[in-house]
Every structure is written in structure tokens, then in C-alpha cells.
Design an enzyme around this catalytic site. Sequence first.
Site, PDB file in Angstrom:
ATOM      1  N   ASP A 157      -6.962 -33.190  46.258  1.00 18.08           N
ATOM      2  CA  ASP A 157      -6.433 -34.237  47.141  1.00 18.08           C
ATOM      3  C   ASP A 157      -4.933 -34.232  47.414  1.00 18.08           C
ATOM      4  O   ASP A 157      -4.496 -34.927  48.309  1.00 18.08           O
ATOM      5  CB  ASP A 157      -6.871 -35.613  46.614  1.00 18.08           C
ATOM      6  CG  ASP A 157      -7.016 -36.638  47.744  1.00 18.08           C
ATOM      7  OD1 ASP A 157      -7.145 -36.220  48.916  1.00 18.08           O
ATOM      8  OD2 ASP A 157      -6.982 -37.844  47.479  1.00 18.08           O
ATOM      9  N   HIS A 161      -0.885 -38.407  43.412  1.00 17.19           N
ATOM     10  CA  HIS A 161      -0.738 -38.053  44.824  1.00 17.19           C
ATOM     11  C   HIS A 161      -0.848 -39.241  45.779  1.00 17.19           C
ATOM     12  O   HIS A 161      -0.799 -39.055  46.996  1.00 17.19           O
ATOM     13  CB  HIS A 161      -1.750 -36.956  45.199  1.00 17.19           C
ATOM     14  CG  HIS A 161      -3.176 -37.354  44.941  1.00 17.19           C
ATOM     15  ND1 HIS A 161      -3.801 -37.097  43.739  1.00 17.19           N
ATOM     16  CD2 HIS A 161      -4.086 -37.990  45.712  1.00 17.19           C
ATOM     17  CE1 HIS A 161      -5.038 -37.555  43.796  1.00 17.19           C
ATOM     18  NE2 HIS A 161      -5.237 -38.110  44.985  1.00 17.19           N
TER      19      HIS A 161
END
Length: 946
Positions: free
Chosen positions: A91, A371
Site C-alpha cells: 500500500d 503510509h
Amino acid sequence: MVLKLKEDSRRKFIWSEISYLSKWWDIIDIQKKDAVKSLIENGQFEIVTGGWVMPDEATAHYFALIDQLIEGHQWLESNVGVKPRSGWAIDPFGHSPTMAYLLNRAGLSHMLIQRVHYAVKKHFALHKTLEFFWRQNWDMGSVTDILCHMMPFYSYDIPHTCGPDPKICCQFDFKRLPGGRFGCPWGVPPETIHPGNVQSRARMLLDQYRKKSKLFRTKVLLAPLGDDFRYCEYTEWDLQFKNYQQLFDYMNSQSKFKVKIQFGTLSDYFDALDKADETQGEKGQSMFPVLSGDFFTYADRDDHYWSGYFTSRPFYKRMDRIMESHLRAAEILYYFALRQAHKYKINTFLSSSLYTALTEARRNLGLFQHHDAITGTAKDWVVVDYGTRLFHSLMVLEKIIGNSAFLLILKDKLTYDSYSSDTFLEMDLKQKSQDSLPQKNIIRLSAEPRYLVVYNPLEQDRISVVSVYVSSHKVQVFSASGKPVEVQVSAVWDTANTISETAYEISFLAHIPPLGLKVYKILESASSNSHLADYVLYNNKVEDKGIFTIKNVINTEEAIILENSFVLIQFDQTGLMKQMMTKEDGKHHEVNVQFSWYGTTIKRDKSGAYLFLPDGNAKPYVYTTPPFVRVTHGRIYSEVTSFFDHVTHRVRLYHIQGIEGQSVEVSNIVDIRKVYNREIAMKISSDIKSQNRFYTDLNGYQIQPRMTLSKLPLQANVYPMTTMAYIQDAKYRLTLLSAQSSGVSSLNSGQIEVIMDRRLMQDDNRGLEQGVQDNKITANLFRILLEKRSAVNMEEEKNSVSYPSLLSHITSSLMNHPVFPMANKFSSPTLEMQGEFSPLQSSLPCDIHLVNLRTIQSKVGSGHSDEAALILHRKGFDCRFSSKGTGLHCSTTQGKMLVQKLFNKFIVESLTPSSLSLMHSPPGAQNISEINLSPMEISTFQIRLR
């Protein structure tokens, strides 16, 4: 999970982030923990990567990337006893080779990535290079190789993992069966598998698998089966596992299909892949290609480049770096103090809760590398939670730094207990809340001297300017031995043009040993040897001047000038830099600083937290009335400050012979809380003939050469900068050094542009479901360094590798690891401090950076051991830059250091090599007497001092 995996030994499951796993672990009973361990042992359950989080790879600094990896791996060692083998990063929005290097150094052998530009995926699929050995661009051999699998399609969800057709793959996500919470957007729902349809459904799925398999070089295929927020309920486990098991049983029973299919973990896949490579490949030759470079800037479709998040929520990107410098300082001082407390049996320190607090700070910093955290892509209330955690840990770290420094500098260690009820040493900077900028404390002066203890967190001997606020301008500063120190007294400005009547800033040069503490005494005294700064004001005036000489100037044509022994800088009447003259060769260079605005496109899809979709080139920053400009001239530093509506821009020169005098410090306090769909940028234009080439760092670890391509949209030419970006021609290099991550570009020859903040009123449809409107007053800190190049072959410029100069590296270190001034909270007549604490025998070699000295957890219980992880990085530098006259007092030693010559106050009882995150000891690892590092190498050693 435990229940469902135990039902059938053929079922497999993988888990990545330890932060979340540890929360669950804390609330389950011992039987469940044992069950998890046995699932791991029999290969049904695998921990992949095993970091505290799955971190962002563009805006995170390598210090924090390593730290969250250690935190996860140490947690696994003490709780589960497992060592991850494979990396899983599906991701992060683009991928960095720094991460590949760190995983390789930690002992992982394979890794997987997903978010790569769609055109790059297409190219790799075409050439069957989706599986490759990822090698560092500076590696002349193959020691940094790690086998990397790039997922071929748009997403990691089930519709995009079985094969090229999401309409078909979606029908094999059994959570989307009719009657469930969500279905398939392609209009055809899944069907429950039963004997009547198993043949047709198996053929349909197998067709997708075969098509996907054509993109790879072996006959082994990986089809991940998961998504966000999945496997939360028993029903989903049953739906996925039972339906797939029927499909597998059928496929395996049909010999004509020539297929063997089963559930597997990530390492099951990589083991099968390695085996296929051995049997299919030539003898001793792998069938996989070697690749170097990075995967930024990511685009998932059209011109939707994810270069917005390089800057989004910049307040917290800056706070992250402050947190890192505090954590590193706290770690180093704490380990030194721990060893001294052990030696002198200071039980209050040994038994204190400091180690628990330190662990929590590591975890809060680790969590922020996620993230969706440091990237600025979380919902407002989640951002507040991250900020609150960082803020809370900052306070705790200040306490650890204060207590540890106090113990180390105290003359009679046995008196520590009598003081330790309160933190004795207090930082000079205090942040009031998670979303405000730090303010300086005012040190109250009297005729009774106050101690000022200054800590140098760098491994280099250092002459730095220390500035603190005091209550009187009649001030004297003495070294510990009683020598008077030269002081600059400057005004503290309550507003742009009002001088404080209760505070003054004093600045002096402190000479501090590497990783050491130095004590100064400050007192109020009429016989002060201080030098008052004087001021010139343009386009405004000050009513009450107090003790300072202030000249008001209205409408002048004269240029404003700042100079020291290295450079002379010219400014226009708005206080913006125009020219720089290097004293070494008397050459004048255009170095022009301007601000500008980006808007967002009028199309339907607009910029948001992730995406940068500008409405064309930046428009110049215009103002109706000329800004108020304040020029300070002082003995220690001089500066020009301009007050624009959305930015307070300060350019400072230090009058120092050393490193800090060679670059120009630029600080921008940005406030765009009232603008609408705009982003503010600072552009530096120069006469350097850089054409379309520029260089940006990756994670503060390495340099990646870039090319601005006119065929691509503007936003595609924006790249992440963690600590620096530079442009160059045959004669000069101009470097912008940064103390926070942001997006940077060089859209025209001779230019560097950095985006400082962005306020966007809409969601950009990537899952956040909101715009970015929680802007704060944000500090951006930079340095501009202009260096002369020598002996340059312009053909070499096309190389895939470039390095900063030593001066640039050390300037960056000074900026990212400022000194810590601390004052004693209350005066105590009996208190005696040593003049200094100097833990190293000398500075480390110029090119060796001590990344961390991190106390290791004890093997039993939750406390600490008597060992630390000594993490060292030998920086790669360009030796064609002269370092004479730069004020560098360290040498380089080809990466060699004698262990017995390192420490001064301590004896090294043992030092043994380890893998990066302490998971593995190299074969035959024993106590070593010499450390040997190659350029760019980061290595961890287990050290015990006494």
C-alpha cells in the site's frame, strides 16, 4: 483467525504490522498465544516484514524506518520467537530502494511491492521483469540484491489479483456474495460453489490464473486473497476458505488441467519460486533480471500522480523530524546514563519508568511512519491522534534527555537521588499543544549563576551557535572554567514590530565534544561583555526601541546586504535573496528566491491529500503593499526577515569560521489557513546550467538522479525530498537542504522549487473521503549551499549514481540534529557539575554517522538489558569537492575504526556484529576489535559498555 486456521491445516494466513498485532496480543490468554505459536511453527500463519507498521517510503527518514523495523522484530523475538523472511508492501504510494536495502540488511531474502506507475507495470509485464533482483544503484557487486515481486495489476484487492479481468476476479471474492454488505461494481456477483457449478467456475478462474501467469518467467503463480478491513468475522473466513477449497479440490483432481493449487503463505510462494528458478534457470544463473532505481512518482490512472502527499500535512512532517532528533538524543544519553547508574548503583535511575517511556516513544514514532500517517493522508481526527502521541512522547523524551544528561554531568553521582524528584534540566524549547509551534522558555537571571548544559547529539566535535531567551540584557556567559564568552544580545519580537520588554535573546558560540555535554554559566551582571544587535526596518517602524539601535527606512533603492567570511548575499527591498557572491573566488551568482501559488485544475478530478493536479504553472506570489522587512546585524549572526501575508521569510548568516557559516539558513513560517484550493511554493532560480537534470535524496540515505520530462504533466516531475535536492553544472552545485520532507521539482534549468503547504477543499477519491483543511501555522527550515566543483567530466553526469559532498552531509546533520540547550529549573547552592561530559575519545571519522545507540530489551520481562544496538552508517560522498577551509576537523579512515579507541568514559566489554534489526547473528559472530564499513553501508553491532 486462530479458530478458523485450526479447523483445517491446509488453510494459510499472513500478517504484516506488529503495532496492531501487539494490541491484540495484550488482551488474549496464554492458550491463544500458544495456539498462535504452533500455527506459526506448522507454517499456517506467517508474519511478513514484521515492522511496527508498513511504512511510507517517500517521506520517511531512514532513522525512523530502521527504528520501526527493530521495534517490530524485537517484539516478535520476545513474544513469538519468530524471524520474518519476506517483505510485504502493498500500500505505500511508490517504492524506494532504501527499503529494499534495509530489508536485505535485516536478513530478509525476498520482498513484494504493489503501487507502481501503471505504465511501468505495463512495461515490466511486457518484458516479464515483474520479478527481479533489486540492487542499489551504488552497489558495484551484488551484495545488496534482494528478489522483488511486483504485483502486475491496478490494486491488491481480489478483483485485481486473480488475473487481468476484474469483472471475473470479483466473482471469486466470496465476501461479495448477494445479500452481503457490498457487491461487485462490474455487475456480476459471485456464486456459492457447489458440485453443480464447480466445473464451470473452476475453468473460469483457472483461465484468469493462466493469463496472469503469462506475465512471469516461472510456472509458479501468486494470487493474494484479501483487502482492507477483511477477515473480521467468522462468516467471511468460512465463505472464502470453503468455496476456494472446493475449487482447489476440483482443479487438483483433473489431471488434464495440469495444475497444482493450494493455499500458501508469502514465503511458501517465494520458496516455490526459488526452486523453480533453480530447476528452470541455467546452472548457477538466475532467470531473473537485475534492476536499480526507485518507483516514484506513482500514478494509478490517467494523469493522477501521487505527488501531493509528498507535502500534505507539513506541520506533522516537521514534527516527525523533531521527534526523531529527540528520540536519537534520548537513546544515546539514556544508554550512557544507564551504564553510569549501574556503576554507581543509582537505583532511582535504574528502576525508573524511563525505559517503558522510551519504548512508548519508539512505538509512537514507529506508528507515525505508517503510509497513511507521515504521508498526511489520514482523516482529521486520526491526524490529531497521531499528533497527540508524538506530542506526548516529545515531552517524555525531554524528561529522559534531562534526567540522563543531569546524571552524566553531575560531579557527585551519589547525590542524584536527592535531586531526582523533579526533572532537573529543562529544555529551552517548549511546545504547548500537539498542533502549535514550539516556543522558547525564558531563563530567569540573577546575580547567582544559572547552569546552561548544552548537548551535542552528533558524533563530530562541534562549534555551534546556542541561542536562548533570558530575562535581562545585562548578561554574562562563562565557560565552566570561568572564561567569559562573547555574546550577541538580540531583541525578542512579540509581534513583527513590537519588542518584548521582558525577554532578550542571547547567542554565543559553544564548542561541544562529540555526543557530549558542555556546561556554561549565565548570570545577570552590569559588567557585561555582550554586543547588542542593531536593526534596520523597511516599510514600517517601531515605536518603542528599548535598548536597541533601530533605523527606520522608507523607500530606498539600496540593496540589502548580509555577509560573513564565506559569502556575501544581496536582497531586494522585499527582503528576498537575489545574488550570492562566493568569497573564495569573488564570483557573483544569481540565487533568486521567490514564492508562488499553485491552484487546482478546473476538471472534475481535483487535487487532494494524495494527488497533485495543478491548473498549470505556478503563479507568482503578489502583494498589494510592500512587505515589512527587518534586518538584523549582529556579532554572531545577521538576518533579513520579510513579513508577507502568508509567509514570514527569514534568511540568516552565521558569523562562524566553521561549517555553519558556509551555508545560508532559510526559515519560512507559513500560514495558508484562509486560502482556498491553493498550494504555496518557494522557488530558487540560479544561473546554474542544469538543463533538465536534478538530484533528490531518498529517505535521507541516498541520492537518486532525476530528469524533468516535458512530455509528462507537471505533477509527474515532482519528486519526494527527505533531506536534500541539488542541481549542478560543470562548475557549481547548488543544494537545498531540508529539515522536513516535501515535494520538490526542477521545472526549468537552474531552478529548485519546493512545495511548502497545500490547502485543498475536496477529496481526491483515493479512500480518504475528505480534503485537507486542517492547516496549521507551519515552520519550514532549509539551508542553501553553493559549492564549487572541480575536475568534472560531463559525460559522468549521465551516471545513475551521485553523492553529496562531505560538507553537504555534515551541514544536513547539523540541521537535523541541532544542539540541545538545557537550563537547571531551580538554583541549588550545593549543586556541582563537571565542566563537560565527553564520552568519545575523538570525533568519529567524517563520513561515519552514528545512526543510533539503542538500549536493547532484556531477554525476560519488559525491562532493558545492559546491551545496546550500535548502528553505524558510512556515508558515500563525492570526493571531488575540496574540504579544505570548510572547518571540517575530522578525518576519513577508509571506514576503519578501532573499538578500544572509540570511548573515553567507558570500557567496551563486548562488541559483536549483528543483522540490522538484531534478528540474526552472522555465522561465527564474535567479539571484534576493529569495525570495518564500506561506503553506504549501514551496520548494527551489539555493544556492552561499562
